[in-house]
Structures are given as C-alpha cells and as structure tokens.
Design a protein around this motif. Structure first.
Motif, PDB file in Angstrom:
ATOM      1  N   GLU A 159      66.396  27.006 -46.784  1.00 60.51           N
ATOM      2  CA  GLU A 159      67.300  25.178 -47.833  1.00 60.51           C
ATOM      3  C   GLU A 159      68.207  24.926 -46.945  1.00 60.51           C
ATOM      4  OE1 GLU A 159      69.860  24.974 -52.044  1.00 60.51           O
ATOM      5  OE2 GLU A 159      70.503  26.575 -50.333  1.00 60.51           O
ATOM      6  N   TYR A 160      68.512  25.061 -45.854  1.00 57.33           N
ATOM      7  CA  TYR A 160      69.678  24.553 -44.947  1.00 57.33           C
ATOM      8  C   TYR A 160      68.591  23.547 -44.628  1.00 57.33           C
ATOM      9  CZ  TYR A 160      73.081  22.695 -41.840  1.00 57.33           C
ATOM     10  OH  TYR A 160      73.730  21.981 -40.785  1.00 57.33           O
ATOM     11  N   LEU A 161      67.605  24.240 -43.549  1.00 57.05           N
ATOM     12  CA  LEU A 161      65.685  23.383 -42.961  1.00 57.05           C
ATOM     13  C   LEU A 161      65.463  22.664 -43.840  1.00 57.05           C
ATOM     14  CD1 LEU A 161      65.199  26.740 -41.291  1.00 57.05           C
ATOM     15  CD2 LEU A 161      66.217  25.081 -40.095  1.00 57.05           C
ATOM     16  N   MET A 162      65.104  22.863 -45.494  1.00 60.01           N
ATOM     17  CA  MET A 162      64.423  22.277 -46.163  1.00 60.01           C
ATOM     18  C   MET A 162      65.627  20.636 -46.614  1.00 60.01           C
ATOM     19  SD  MET A 162      61.641  23.159 -46.632  1.00 60.01           S
ATOM     20  CE  MET A 162      60.874  22.339 -48.262  1.00 60.01           C
ATOM     21  N   LEU A 163      66.678  21.305 -47.173  1.00 60.62           N
ATOM     22  CA  LEU A 163      67.549  19.602 -46.766  1.00 60.62           C
ATOM     23  C   LEU A 163      67.935  18.905 -45.183  1.00 60.62           C
ATOM     24  CD1 LEU A 163      69.912  20.912 -48.978  1.00 60.62           C
ATOM     25  CD2 LEU A 163      68.528  19.197 -49.748  1.00 60.62           C
ATOM     26  N   ASN A 164      67.174  19.906 -44.392  1.00 60.28           N
ATOM     27  CA  ASN A 164      67.658  18.448 -42.866  1.00 60.28           C
ATOM     28  C   ASN A 164      66.047  18.381 -42.648  1.00 60.28           C
ATOM     29  OD1 ASN A 164      70.398  18.208 -42.110  1.00 60.28           O
ATOM     30  ND2 ASN A 164      70.232  20.253 -43.525  1.00 60.28           N
ATOM     31  N   GLN A 165      65.159  18.172 -42.910  1.00 61.92           N
ATOM     32  CA  GLN A 165      63.695  18.340 -42.455  1.00 61.92           C
ATOM     33  C   GLN A 165      63.762  16.950 -41.601  1.00 61.92           C
ATOM     34  OE1 GLN A 165      60.385  17.706 -45.358  1.00 61.92           O
ATOM     35  NE2 GLN A 165      61.556  18.709 -46.426  1.00 61.92           N
ATOM     36  N   GLY A 166      62.876  17.669 -40.479  1.00 63.98           N
ATOM     37  CA  GLY A 166      62.606  16.714 -38.957  1.00 63.98           C
ATOM     38  C   GLY A 166      63.873  16.437 -38.334  1.00 63.98           C
ATOM     39  N   ILE A 167      65.434  17.040 -38.916  1.00 60.31           N
ATOM     40  CA  ILE A 167      66.360  16.908 -37.708  1.00 60.31           C
ATOM     41  C   ILE A 167      66.672  18.247 -37.043  1.00 60.31           C
ATOM     42  CG2 ILE A 167      68.472  16.686 -38.020  1.00 60.31           C
ATOM     43  CD1 ILE A 167      68.978  15.502 -40.407  1.00 60.31           C
ATOM     44  N   VAL A 168      66.594  18.406 -36.065  1.00 63.56           N
ATOM     45  CA  VAL A 168      67.126  19.407 -35.171  1.00 63.56           C
ATOM     46  C   VAL A 168      68.133  19.940 -35.005  1.00 63.56           C
ATOM     47  CG1 VAL A 168      66.951  20.471 -32.516  1.00 63.56           C
ATOM     48  CG2 VAL A 168      65.309  18.673 -33.271  1.00 63.56           C
ATOM     49  N   LEU A 169      68.304  21.379 -35.980  1.00 51.15           N
ATOM     50  CA  LEU A 169      69.913  22.175 -36.006  1.00 51.15           C
ATOM     51  C   LEU A 169      69.771  22.600 -34.813  1.00 51.15           C
ATOM     52  CD1 LEU A 169      69.447  22.487 -40.154  1.00 51.15           C
ATOM     53  CD2 LEU A 169      70.318  20.348 -38.508  1.00 51.15           C
ATOM     54  N   SER A 170      71.246  22.588 -33.744  1.00 48.66           N
ATOM     55  CA  SER A 170      71.704  23.418 -32.759  1.00 48.66           C
ATOM     56  C   SER A 170      72.714  25.057 -33.832  1.00 48.66           C
ATOM     57  CB  SER A 170      72.777  23.230 -32.371  1.00 48.66           C
ATOM     58  OG  SER A 170      74.484  22.595 -33.329  1.00 48.66           O
ATOM     59  N   ARG A 171      71.994  25.913 -32.844  1.00 50.17           N
ATOM     60  CA  ARG A 171      72.809  27.252 -33.128  1.00 50.17           C
ATOM     61  C   ARG A 171      73.799  26.880 -33.921  1.00 50.17           C
ATOM     62  NH1 ARG A 171      68.576  27.663 -29.183  1.00 50.17           N
ATOM     63  NH2 ARG A 171      67.328  29.545 -29.130  1.00 50.17           N
TER      64      ARG A 171
END
Length: 224
Positions: A159-171
C-alpha cells in the motif's frame, strides 16, 4: 502506513491502537501533549490522531507545533467537545478532520483512510498500476484479476509503495513508515519483505512492477 495516537484516556487509547493495528497500520501511542510534541519532532508519521484535552499540552498546541515545524501530516482531532465553535476552531487550526466521542471504530478507520487518500492526492480507495489493483478499504489485492494473499506487513508495504508510485523510497524511509518503535527485528527487514512481495506480485508475470534503484532504494512503477 505509520500512525501516532495521542489520547490520555488509556483504555480508549488501547482500543484505538488495537483497531488500527487490525487494519494493518503500524501505530505508536502516547498519553499527553508534551510527549506527542516530542515524538513528532523526530519521527515522521502518515497521520496523527490527537485528543484535544490532554495534560501538559492540548491538541491545539501539539498541532500548532507540528505545523510550525513545516510538517503537513494529516491530523484528526478526537474530542468530547462537540460545540460548533470547537469544530470550527479545530478545522481552522489545520486539522483535516474532527471526530466527536463516542465514535464508531469503523467510522474512525474510514476517516483515517480518507485522510491518507487525500494526503496522497487520491480520490478513491482503489489504487491501480498496470493490472495490479489494491483496495485500501477491504485490503483486497489482485493482479490480472487473480486474488493475491498477503500478510499484514506485506500489505502495508505494498500500500505504501502504491501510494507513492514512481517515487524512489529509501530503505530507511520505508522502515520508518511501516514499522513502529516496538520493532526488534533485523536490519535487513525491508529487503526481506520486498523479496516476499516480489514473489507474490511479480512472480509469474513478464512485466515487473517492483524495482530496485541501486544505492537509493525501491520504487513501484511501470517500465516499457
């Protein structure tokens, strides 16, 4: 998604905590305004649930400090004060919602979902990318029409990845938004859960949606 509950009635705090955890959120709790301000000064949350009448500092003071720090975190006020002027003051002070006690836990959960949707610019509980669909209300996940069973933490991560589609998220950013202060696991927890998620989301599909960006983290996106 990580939430903070600041409520000085300990029994109610615990009830809210358990409800939100059952919805798949990572939740921290505190019992007075000063502690809330301290926690918010060094921890990033996706939403905050604030009682207005708390010892040491009230909810208005906590919200004022949060906004003064430059954070636009969604805030939901929880209060027994139901006068119109109280609601107006709460909303005008920068809260996104105002829930009067006693309230339904189901309504609380729905209002949290709405606040998170709005903060990410979404107008519906249905999140989609390519043939992957996530229903934030029912936690139903499908790809190509096929139901995918996920654990609570796998769902929270997706869900967190889906809400931030296209945004690179650090570990570090992922860990801070998915796990709370109680977590005592290994330092590679994000990599482990990304691996679990990849097997379930991308396994058997020619087009991969979860990508590693070397040296930076992970991103959910379509690639030609």
């Amino acid at each position: 998604m990580r939430l903070l509950v600041a409520e000085d009635e300990r029994d109610l705090n615990e009830i809210i905590l358990q409800k939100l955890k059952s919805e798949g959120y990572s939740v921290d709790a505190c019992y007075d305004g000063a502690e809330a301000m301290d926690i918010l000064s060094y921890t990033e949350y996706d939403a905050v649930l604030l009682d207005i009448m708390m010892p040491k500092a009230d909810g208005y003071q906590v919200l004022e400090a949060l906004r003064a720090s430059g954070k636009e975190t969604p805030v939901l006020f929880l209060t027994a004060r139901d006068a119109i002027e109280d609601r107006v003051r709460g909303l005008d002070s920068g809260a996104c919602d105002y829930l009067v006690k006693p309230f339904s836990l189901e309504e609380l959960a729905a209002r949290v979902r709405a606040a998170l949707r709005i903060s990410h610019g979404k107008s519906t509980n249905l999140l989609t990318i390519d043939d992957l669909t996530v229903d934030c209300g029912s936690h139903r996940v499908t790809r190509g029409g096929k139901l995918i069973e996920l654990s609570a933490k796998e769902y929270a991560l997706l869900e967190y990845l889906m809400l931030n589609q296209g945004i690179v998220l650090s570990r570090e950013k992922i860990e801070n938004h998915i796990w709370n202060f109680d977590y005592e696991g290994g330092t590679n927890v994000v990599d482990v859960y990304i691996s679990y998620l990849r097997k379930k989301i991308d396994g058997g599909h020619e087009k991969r949606l979860i990508h590693t960006v070397r040296g930076r983290g992970y991103v959910l996106r379509e690639e030609a």
